[in-house]
Scaffold this motif. Structure first.
Motif, PDB file in Angstrom:
ATOM      1  N   ARG A 164       0.826  -1.207   0.000  1.00 18.03           N
ATOM      2  CA  ARG A 164       0.000   0.000   0.000  1.00 18.03           C
ATOM      3  C   ARG A 164       0.866   1.266   0.000  1.00 18.03           C
ATOM      4  NH1 ARG A 164      -3.649  -2.608  -2.187  1.00 18.03           N
ATOM      5  NH2 ARG A 164      -5.146  -3.753  -0.930  1.00 18.03           N
ATOM      6  N   HIS A 165       0.259   2.354  -0.442  1.00 18.42           N
ATOM      7  CA  HIS A 165       0.912   3.667  -0.468  1.00 18.42           C
ATOM      8  C   HIS A 165       2.256   3.594  -1.187  1.00 18.42           C
ATOM      9  CE1 HIS A 165      -1.579   4.139   3.420  1.00 18.42           C
ATOM     10  NE2 HIS A 165      -2.275   4.618   2.395  1.00 18.42           N
ATOM     11  N   VAL A 166       2.231   2.999  -2.365  1.00 19.23           N
ATOM     12  CA  VAL A 166       3.452   2.796  -3.139  1.00 19.23           C
ATOM     13  C   VAL A 166       3.936   4.126  -3.716  1.00 19.23           C
ATOM     14  CG1 VAL A 166       4.426   1.678  -5.189  1.00 19.23           C
ATOM     15  CG2 VAL A 166       2.855   0.408  -3.682  1.00 19.23           C
ATOM     16  N   GLU A 167       5.232   4.337  -3.607  1.00 19.49           N
ATOM     17  CA  GLU A 167       5.895   5.468  -4.250  1.00 19.49           C
ATOM     18  C   GLU A 167       7.034   4.934  -5.106  1.00 19.49           C
ATOM     19  OE1 GLU A 167       6.687   9.154  -1.907  1.00 19.49           O
ATOM     20  OE2 GLU A 167       6.119   7.877  -0.223  1.00 19.49           O
ATOM     21  N   VAL A 168       7.249   5.556  -6.250  1.00 21.21           N
ATOM     22  CA  VAL A 168       8.370   5.202  -7.121  1.00 21.21           C
ATOM     23  C   VAL A 168       9.115   6.478  -7.477  1.00 21.21           C
ATOM     24  CG1 VAL A 168       9.110   4.091  -9.260  1.00 21.21           C
ATOM     25  CG2 VAL A 168       7.047   3.273  -8.083  1.00 21.21           C
ATOM     26  N   VAL A 169      10.417   6.470  -7.213  1.00 27.75           N
ATOM     27  CA  VAL A 169      11.266   7.617  -7.503  1.00 27.75           C
ATOM     28  C   VAL A 169      12.414   7.131  -8.374  1.00 27.75           C
ATOM     29  CG1 VAL A 169      12.800   9.366  -6.514  1.00 27.75           C
ATOM     30  CG2 VAL A 169      10.706   8.736  -5.310  1.00 27.75           C
ATOM     31  N   GLN A 170      12.738   7.904  -9.406  1.00 29.39           N
ATOM     32  CA  GLN A 170      13.952   7.622 -10.167  1.00 29.39           C
ATOM     33  C   GLN A 170      14.940   8.749  -9.925  1.00 29.39           C
ATOM     34  OE1 GLN A 170      14.003   8.066 -14.382  1.00 29.39           O
ATOM     35  NE2 GLN A 170      15.690   6.626 -14.665  1.00 29.39           N
ATOM     36  N   SER A 171      16.131   8.389  -9.465  1.00 26.31           N
ATOM     37  CA  SER A 171      17.159   9.397  -9.236  1.00 26.31           C
ATOM     38  C   SER A 171      17.797   9.803 -10.564  1.00 26.31           C
ATOM     39  CB  SER A 171      18.234   8.856  -8.286  1.00 26.31           C
ATOM     40  OG  SER A 171      18.915   7.763  -8.877  1.00 26.31           O
ATOM     41  N   SER A 172      18.079  11.077 -10.680  1.00 21.71           N
ATOM     42  CA  SER A 172      18.819  11.600 -11.828  1.00 21.71           C
ATOM     43  C   SER A 172      19.777  12.642 -11.275  1.00 21.71           C
ATOM     44  CB  SER A 172      17.862  12.219 -12.851  1.00 21.71           C
ATOM     45  OG  SER A 172      18.564  12.731 -13.948  1.00 21.71           O
ATOM     46  N   ILE A 173      21.004  12.225 -11.026  1.00 19.33           N
ATOM     47  CA  ILE A 173      21.945  13.023 -10.249  1.00 19.33           C
ATOM     48  C   ILE A 173      23.222  13.248 -11.046  1.00 19.33           C
ATOM     49  CG2 ILE A 173      23.357  13.050  -8.144  1.00 19.33           C
ATOM     50  CD1 ILE A 173      21.092  11.160  -6.970  1.00 19.33           C
ATOM     51  N   ASN A 174      23.699  14.470 -11.015  1.00 20.63           N
ATOM     52  CA  ASN A 174      24.978  14.814 -11.629  1.00 20.63           C
ATOM     53  C   ASN A 174      25.861  15.471 -10.575  1.00 20.63           C
ATOM     54  OD1 ASN A 174      24.564  14.413 -14.734  1.00 20.63           O
ATOM     55  ND2 ASN A 174      22.697  15.383 -13.978  1.00 20.63           N
ATOM     56  N   ARG A 175      27.124  15.078 -10.572  1.00 20.50           N
ATOM     57  CA  ARG A 175      28.078  15.653  -9.637  1.00 20.50           C
ATOM     58  C   ARG A 175      29.121  16.469 -10.401  1.00 20.50           C
ATOM     59  NH1 ARG A 175      30.019  10.620  -5.839  1.00 20.50           N
ATOM     60  NH2 ARG A 175      28.173  10.440  -4.512  1.00 20.50           N
ATOM     61  N   LEU A 176      29.531  17.569  -9.795  1.00 17.68           N
ATOM     62  CA  LEU A 176      30.614  18.355 -10.362  1.00 17.68           C
ATOM     63  C   LEU A 176      31.937  17.666 -10.041  1.00 17.68           C
ATOM     64  CD1 LEU A 176      31.148  21.038 -11.869  1.00 17.68           C
ATOM     65  CD2 LEU A 176      31.545  22.079  -9.615  1.00 17.68           C
ATOM     66  N   GLU A 177      32.674  17.278 -11.062  1.00 23.20           N
ATOM     67  CA  GLU A 177      33.932  16.551 -10.908  1.00 23.20           C
ATOM     68  C   GLU A 177      35.048  17.308 -11.624  1.00 23.20           C
ATOM     69  OE1 GLU A 177      34.191  13.825  -9.132  1.00 23.20           O
ATOM     70  OE2 GLU A 177      32.149  13.041  -8.969  1.00 23.20           O
ATOM     71  N   ARG A 178      36.246  17.232 -11.061  1.00 26.16           N
ATOM     72  CA  ARG A 178      37.401  17.856 -11.710  1.00 26.16           C
ATOM     73  C   ARG A 178      38.055  16.850 -12.645  1.00 26.16           C
ATOM     74  NH1 ARG A 178      40.279  22.255 -11.434  1.00 26.16           N
ATOM     75  NH2 ARG A 178      39.134  23.057  -9.651  1.00 26.16           N
ATOM     76  N   ARG A 179      38.272  17.241 -13.865  1.00 28.84           N
ATOM     77  CA  ARG A 179      38.953  16.425 -14.868  1.00 28.84           C
ATOM     78  C   ARG A 179      40.091  17.253 -15.444  1.00 28.84           C
ATOM     79  NH1 ARG A 179      36.648  13.004 -12.665  1.00 28.84           N
ATOM     80  NH2 ARG A 179      34.963  11.655 -13.393  1.00 28.84           N
ATOM     81  N   GLY A 180      41.308  16.976 -14.953  1.00 28.00           N
ATOM     82  CA  GLY A 180      42.445  17.773 -15.391  1.00 28.00           C
ATOM     83  C   GLY A 180      42.305  19.198 -14.903  1.00 28.00           C
ATOM     84  N   GLY A 181      42.341  20.154 -15.837  1.00 24.80           N
ATOM     85  CA  GLY A 181      42.265  21.553 -15.460  1.00 24.80           C
ATOM     86  C   GLY A 181      40.872  22.127 -15.482  1.00 24.80           C
ATOM     87  N   SER A 182      39.866  21.299 -15.749  1.00 26.16           N
ATOM     88  CA  SER A 182      38.503  21.822 -15.826  1.00 26.16           C
ATOM     89  C   SER A 182      37.567  21.008 -14.935  1.00 26.16           C
ATOM     90  CB  SER A 182      38.002  21.782 -17.273  1.00 26.16           C
ATOM     91  OG  SER A 182      37.936  20.439 -17.724  1.00 26.16           O
ATOM     92  N   GLN A 183      36.376  21.567 -14.752  1.00 27.54           N
ATOM     93  CA  GLN A 183      35.345  20.881 -13.976  1.00 27.54           C
ATOM     94  C   GLN A 183      34.138  20.635 -14.867  1.00 27.54           C
ATOM     95  OE1 GLN A 183      35.002  22.237  -9.663  1.00 27.54           O
ATOM     96  NE2 GLN A 183      35.781  24.091 -10.637  1.00 27.54           N
ATOM     97  N   SER A 184      33.566  19.441 -14.731  1.00 33.87           N
ATOM     98  CA  SER A 184      32.388  19.111 -15.528  1.00 33.87           C
ATOM     99  C   SER A 184      31.444  18.266 -14.690  1.00 33.87           C
ATOM    100  CB  SER A 184      32.787  18.352 -16.805  1.00 33.87           C
ATOM    101  OG  SER A 184      33.461  17.150 -16.466  1.00 33.87           O
ATOM    102  N   PHE A 185      30.202  18.203 -15.135  1.00 31.78           N
ATOM    103  CA  PHE A 185      29.208  17.409 -14.426  1.00 31.78           C
ATOM    104  C   PHE A 185      29.225  15.977 -14.944  1.00 31.78           C
ATOM    105  CE2 PHE A 185      27.603  21.645 -13.506  1.00 31.78           C
ATOM    106  CZ  PHE A 185      27.269  21.509 -12.163  1.00 31.78           C
TER     107      PHE A 185
END
Length: 200
Positions: A164-185
């Motif tokens: 009962r009282h079912v909920e469904v959530v889908q996560s959609s998450i992006n993290r800011l990460e450093r790659r070399g000299g730049s940052q990207s999600f």
């Protein structure tokens, strides 16, 4: 007593604070926050975490519910040792780690749970059905699915068990990460989180 490593009363321990093993899945920080909120914990909740993996969920719940009791189930002895290492690392003493294969081992667990967290499994529908037998009336179950087969199995199982009282959530998450000299999600793999209640 709070952990020296995470002396806060909120979930969301950074992933890098946990010990890891190659190839062993770990619920990411942002997904854990969602999952724990859907469990609707109380300070003395008894929680079964089936398929506990790295042990992130038992550690977080153990810190949030100091009067509670958490039973973490894993079938692989190396992973069981890893969960214990992480519990020791965060000074969590209310987690019991059980080495066993679900659904067969669930009949031997005690006490019966107020909350069940189901994190994957080869036969997730059978595990769900067995865990449901032991869940206390008024209890909640939360299950995660990272692929279509698991999502279908959990959805079908929820329908058959009349969750009962079912909920469904889908996560959609992006993290800011450093790659070399730049940052990207960078995207975190999406996860479906299904939750519901047992009314009787």
């Amino acid at each position: 007593m709070p952990s020296k490593l995470w002396p806060y009363i909120t979930p969301g321990i950074p992933d890098e604070l946990f010990e890891r093993l190659p190839g062993i899945p770990m619920s990411k920080r942002e997904v854990r926050i969602l999952l724990i909120s859907l469990l609707q914990l109380q300070s003395d909740s008894v929680v079964w975490d089936i398929g506990a993996g790295t042990g992130t969920i038992p550690v977080e719940i153990g810190l949030l519910c100091p009067q509670g009791r958490i039973i973490a189930v894993e079938r692989d002895s190396d992973v069981v040792s890893l969960i214990r290492q992480n519990c020791d690392r965060f000074e969590v003493d209310n987690v019991e780690v059980v080495e066993g294969s679900a659904p067969e081992c669930l009949q031997d667990l005690s006490p019966i749970p107020h909350r069940v967290c189901l994190e994957g499994g080869r036969d997730i529908k059978a595990i769900l059905a067995e865990a449901w037998k032991y869940l206390q009336p008024g209890g909640r179950i939360v299950a995660t699915a990272s692929n279509l087969e698991s999502l279908y199995g959990i959805s079908e199982g929820f329908a058959q068990l009349q969750v009962r009282h079912v909920e469904v959530v889908q996560s959609s998450i992006n993290r800011l990460e450093r790659r070399g000299g730049s940052q990207s999600f960078e995207a975190i793999n999406p996860m479906f989180i299904l939750s519901g209640e047992k009314l009787d």
